[in-house]
Design a protein around this motif. Structure first.
Motif, PDB file in Angstrom:
ATOM      1  N   ASP A   1       0.826  -1.210   0.000  1.00 15.59           N
ATOM      2  CA  ASP A   1       0.000   0.000   0.000  1.00 15.59           C
ATOM      3  C   ASP A   1       0.860   1.261   0.000  1.00 15.59           C
ATOM      4  OD1 ASP A   1      -2.349  -1.386  -0.174  1.00 15.59           O
ATOM      5  OD2 ASP A   1      -2.859  -1.207   1.941  1.00 15.59           O
ATOM      6  N   LEU A   2       1.972   1.226   0.705  1.00 18.83           N
ATOM      7  CA  LEU A   2       2.878   2.369   0.695  1.00 18.83           C
ATOM      8  C   LEU A   2       3.387   2.613  -0.722  1.00 18.83           C
ATOM      9  CD1 LEU A   2       4.640   4.570   1.972  1.00 18.83           C
ATOM     10  CD2 LEU A   2       6.346   2.778   2.421  1.00 18.83           C
ATOM     11  N   PHE A   3       3.881   1.572  -1.368  1.00 17.67           N
ATOM     12  CA  PHE A   3       4.398   1.720  -2.732  1.00 17.67           C
ATOM     13  C   PHE A   3       3.317   2.224  -3.683  1.00 17.67           C
ATOM     14  CE2 PHE A   3       7.628  -1.796  -1.644  1.00 17.67           C
ATOM     15  CZ  PHE A   3       8.584  -0.867  -1.248  1.00 17.67           C
ATOM     16  N   LEU A   4       2.132   1.668  -3.585  1.00 16.28           N
ATOM     17  CA  LEU A   4       1.039   2.096  -4.462  1.00 16.28           C
ATOM     18  C   LEU A   4       0.654   3.550  -4.202  1.00 16.28           C
ATOM     19  CD1 LEU A   4      -1.267  -1.064  -4.434  1.00 16.28           C
ATOM     20  CD2 LEU A   4       0.289  -0.318  -6.256  1.00 16.28           C
ATOM     21  N   SER A   5       0.590   3.933  -2.942  1.00 18.23           N
ATOM     22  CA  SER A   5       0.181   5.307  -2.611  1.00 18.23           C
ATOM     23  C   SER A   5       1.211   6.326  -3.081  1.00 18.23           C
ATOM     24  CB  SER A   5      -0.057   5.452  -1.108  1.00 18.23           C
ATOM     25  OG  SER A   5       1.161   5.377  -0.395  1.00 18.23           O
TER      26      SER A   5
ATOM     27  N   ARG B   1       0.122 -10.427  -5.790  1.00 20.62           N
ATOM     28  CA  ARG B   1      -1.059 -10.298  -6.654  1.00 20.62           C
ATOM     29  C   ARG B   1      -2.330 -10.308  -5.803  1.00 20.62           C
ATOM     30  NH1 ARG B   1      -1.189 -14.465 -11.329  1.00 20.62           N
ATOM     31  NH2 ARG B   1       0.581 -13.196 -11.997  1.00 20.62           N
ATOM     32  N   ALA B   2      -2.382 -11.197  -4.825  1.00 18.17           N
ATOM     33  CA  ALA B   2      -3.544 -11.251  -3.930  1.00 18.17           C
ATOM     34  C   ALA B   2      -3.648  -9.968  -3.104  1.00 18.17           C
ATOM     35  CB  ALA B   2      -3.451 -12.471  -3.013  1.00 18.17           C
ATOM     36  N   ALA B   3      -2.517  -9.460  -2.638  1.00 19.70           N
ATOM     37  CA  ALA B   3      -2.524  -8.225  -1.855  1.00 19.70           C
ATOM     38  C   ALA B   3      -2.969  -7.035  -2.702  1.00 19.70           C
ATOM     39  CB  ALA B   3      -1.132  -7.971  -1.266  1.00 19.70           C
ATOM     40  N   ILE B   4      -2.599  -7.010  -3.964  1.00 20.08           N
ATOM     41  CA  ILE B   4      -3.028  -5.932  -4.871  1.00 20.08           C
ATOM     42  C   ILE B   4      -4.546  -5.967  -5.027  1.00 20.08           C
ATOM     43  CG2 ILE B   4      -2.991  -5.164  -7.279  1.00 20.08           C
ATOM     44  CD1 ILE B   4       0.012  -5.986  -7.284  1.00 20.08           C
ATOM     45  N   ARG B   5      -5.103  -7.160  -5.178  1.00 17.14           N
ATOM     46  CA  ARG B   5      -6.559  -7.281  -5.304  1.00 17.14           C
ATOM     47  C   ARG B   5      -7.279  -6.768  -4.062  1.00 17.14           C
ATOM     48  NH1 ARG B   5      -5.497 -12.798  -7.477  1.00 17.14           N
ATOM     49  NH2 ARG B   5      -5.424 -12.554  -9.720  1.00 17.14           N
ATOM     50  N   ARG B   6      -6.683  -6.979  -2.890  1.00 17.53           N
ATOM     51  CA  ARG B   6      -7.298  -6.564  -1.629  1.00 17.53           C
ATOM     52  C   ARG B   6      -7.056  -5.087  -1.314  1.00 17.53           C
ATOM     53  NH1 ARG B   6      -4.799 -11.373   0.016  1.00 17.53           N
ATOM     54  NH2 ARG B   6      -3.185 -10.182   1.057  1.00 17.53           N
ATOM     55  N   SER B   7      -6.064  -4.498  -1.945  1.00 15.77           N
ATOM     56  CA  SER B   7      -5.661  -3.143  -1.611  1.00 15.77           C
ATOM     57  C   SER B   7      -6.766  -2.137  -1.897  1.00 15.77           C
ATOM     58  CB  SER B   7      -4.404  -2.749  -2.400  1.00 15.77           C
ATOM     59  OG  SER B   7      -4.067  -1.420  -2.118  1.00 15.77           O
ATOM     60  N   LYS B   8      -6.878  -1.161  -1.033  1.00 15.28           N
ATOM     61  CA  LYS B   8      -7.842  -0.074  -1.188  1.00 15.28           C
ATOM     62  C   LYS B   8      -7.196   1.152  -1.831  1.00 15.28           C
ATOM     63  CE  LYS B   8     -11.099  -2.255   1.081  1.00 15.28           C
ATOM     64  NZ  LYS B   8     -11.473  -3.451   0.397  1.00 15.28           N
ATOM     65  N   VAL B   9      -5.886   1.070  -2.079  1.00 13.31           N
ATOM     66  CA  VAL B   9      -5.144   2.194  -2.645  1.00 13.31           C
ATOM     67  C   VAL B   9      -5.371   2.242  -4.144  1.00 13.31           C
ATOM     68  CG1 VAL B   9      -2.870   3.219  -3.009  1.00 13.31           C
ATOM     69  CG2 VAL B   9      -3.382   2.048  -0.866  1.00 13.31           C
TER      70      VAL B   9
END
Length: 145
Positions: A114-118, A135-143
């Motif tokens: 989430d830090l990297f995406l934000s 990949r699973a974490a990206i799907r769950r991310s709210k960012v």
């Protein structure tokens, strides 16, 4: 600049030898030092992408040898200086119209996703065993970018 000159020379040699090559191959640089962060806007004008070596960048910004176990407690990738540095590099890259990636052990940890995406990181370079969990974490991310 020296590396770009060498690339041009090699390209000319390949053309002279009638050897096939991709003239549009992307050329990028590693962002691993405070100096590179400080001139990221200038560097971004010369290359096609940035790849942040997050482990080395953290080590150099915090003046903390990550191989020294006595200093483990000081190696903090969440330190505000690290986050600001990533933000500076990402903004410089995007302003210049180039992409930015992060490589290193930290890039494979879902806790940092989430830090990297934000911050606008476009790519994470990770070992094969980290792809599915990320990949699973990206799907769950709210960012969202």
């Amino acid at each position: 600049e020296e590396c770009l000159k060498v690339c041009q020379e090699v390209q000319k040699e390949l053309e002279a030898e009638d050897q096939p090559f991709d003239p549009n191959v992307q050329k990028g640089i590693m962002i691993e030092t405070p100096a590179a962060i400080m001139i990221a806007d200038e560097l971004a004008q010369k290359v096609d992408f940035f790849s942040v070596g997050i482990n080395d960048l953290t080590q150099y910004i915090l003046a903390c040898d990550r191989m020294n176990n006595d200093l483990d407690k000081l190696f903090d990738p969440h330190h505000p200086a690290i986050i600001k540095s990533l933000k500076i590099a990402a903004e410089a890259a995007h302003k210049a119209g180039i992409w930015i990636g992060v490589c290193g052990e930290l890039s494979a940890q879902p806790a940092f996703l989430d830090l990297f995406l934000s911050l606008g990181i476009d790519e994470l370079s990770v070992p094969p065993n980290a792809v599915l969990p990320l990949r699973a974490a990206i799907r769950r991310s709210k960012v969202s970018k």
